[in-house]
Design a protein around this motif. Structure first.
Motif, PDB file in Angstrom:
ATOM      1  N   LEU A   1       0.826  -1.211   0.000  1.00 27.50           N
ATOM      2  CA  LEU A   1       0.000   0.000   0.000  1.00 27.50           C
ATOM      3  C   LEU A   1       0.857   1.256   0.000  1.00 27.50           C
ATOM      4  O   LEU A   1       0.523   2.244  -0.654  1.00 27.50           O
ATOM      5  CB  LEU A   1      -0.930   0.003   1.215  1.00 27.50           C
ATOM      6  CG  LEU A   1      -2.116  -0.950   1.134  1.00 27.50           C
ATOM      7  CD1 LEU A   1      -2.906  -0.924   2.433  1.00 27.50           C
ATOM      8  CD2 LEU A   1      -3.003  -0.621  -0.032  1.00 27.50           C
TER       9      LEU A   1
ATOM     10  N   TYR B   1      -2.612   2.114 -10.780  1.00 28.54           N
ATOM     11  CA  TYR B   1      -3.450   1.942  -9.598  1.00 28.54           C
ATOM     12  C   TYR B   1      -4.539   3.001  -9.626  1.00 28.54           C
ATOM     13  O   TYR B   1      -4.318   4.140 -10.003  1.00 28.54           O
ATOM     14  CB  TYR B   1      -2.643   2.127  -8.304  1.00 28.54           C
ATOM     15  CG  TYR B   1      -1.388   1.314  -8.246  1.00 28.54           C
ATOM     16  CD1 TYR B   1      -1.435  -0.076  -8.175  1.00 28.54           C
ATOM     17  CD2 TYR B   1      -0.145   1.920  -8.272  1.00 28.54           C
ATOM     18  CE1 TYR B   1      -0.275  -0.828  -8.121  1.00 28.54           C
ATOM     19  CE2 TYR B   1       1.014   1.175  -8.212  1.00 28.54           C
ATOM     20  CZ  TYR B   1       0.941  -0.197  -8.145  1.00 28.54           C
ATOM     21  OH  TYR B   1       2.082  -0.929  -8.094  1.00 28.54           O
TER      22      TYR B   1
ATOM     23  N   ARG C   1       2.048   1.841  -3.503  1.00 25.98           N
ATOM     24  CA  ARG C   1       0.953   2.311  -4.357  1.00 25.98           C
ATOM     25  C   ARG C   1       0.688   3.791  -4.135  1.00 25.98           C
ATOM     26  O   ARG C   1       0.482   4.544  -5.071  1.00 25.98           O
ATOM     27  CB  ARG C   1      -0.323   1.518  -4.083  1.00 25.98           C
ATOM     28  CG  ARG C   1      -0.240   0.100  -4.566  1.00 25.98           C
ATOM     29  CD  ARG C   1      -1.439  -0.690  -4.109  1.00 25.98           C
ATOM     30  NE  ARG C   1      -1.252  -2.086  -4.424  1.00 25.98           N
ATOM     31  CZ  ARG C   1      -2.140  -2.817  -5.081  1.00 25.98           C
ATOM     32  NH1 ARG C   1      -3.271  -2.294  -5.452  1.00 25.98           N
ATOM     33  NH2 ARG C   1      -1.889  -4.066  -5.338  1.00 25.98           N
TER      34      ARG C   1
ATOM     35  N   ASP D   1      -7.065   1.647  -4.495  1.00 27.59           N
ATOM     36  CA  ASP D   1      -6.117   0.597  -4.118  1.00 27.59           C
ATOM     37  C   ASP D   1      -6.251  -0.619  -5.023  1.00 27.59           C
ATOM     38  O   ASP D   1      -5.909  -1.727  -4.641  1.00 27.59           O
ATOM     39  CB  ASP D   1      -6.328   0.181  -2.657  1.00 27.59           C
ATOM     40  CG  ASP D   1      -5.871   1.258  -1.694  1.00 27.59           C
ATOM     41  OD1 ASP D   1      -4.915   1.975  -2.032  1.00 27.59           O
ATOM     42  OD2 ASP D   1      -6.467   1.392  -0.619  1.00 27.59           O
TER      43      ASP D   1
END
Length: 110
Positions: free
Chosen positions: A54, A88, A57, A91
């Motif tokens: 995460l 992306y 991203r 998410d």
């Protein structure tokens, strides 16, 4: 083997309803969406064999601000009038389709 006393089948309305709900939900999530560029990030990592965290991203470059090198690393394919990039959105992993307009000279410059 065992014999059934009653061979009459009855419809399972609850199961059918659940399947129909699942199909509607799946169709709505997989439908093509046109979204604003400000929400898209490029997956311009050098090593894309591992799933991005995460943090990676959220740190990925915005599509609208990406450098040429970042766009090249994120490119999945290029055709006559479009390019596809790894990216992306929120998410989720997405393919970013960029459609180009122009003449043969424009294509030669790209």
């Amino acid at each position: 083997g065992l014999r059934l006393d009653n061979k009459t089948l009855s419809p399972n309305h609850v199961l059918r309803s659940m399947i129909e709900d699942w199909e509607r939900d799946r169709a709505s999530r997989s439908a093509f969406h046109s979204i604003e560029l400000a929400q898209l990030r490029l997956d311009a990592r050098h090593d894309t064999s591992m799933v991005a965290s995460l943090e990676e991203r959220h740190a990925a470059p915005l599509y609208s601000n990406a450098t040429d090198a970042e766009r090249r690393r994120a490119t999945m394919g290029t055709g006559q009038d479009k390019s596809v990039f790894r990216g992306y959105w929120v998410d989720r992993n997405v393919a970013i389709l960029r459609i180009r307009h122009g003449t043969c000279e424009t294509e030669a410059r790209i």
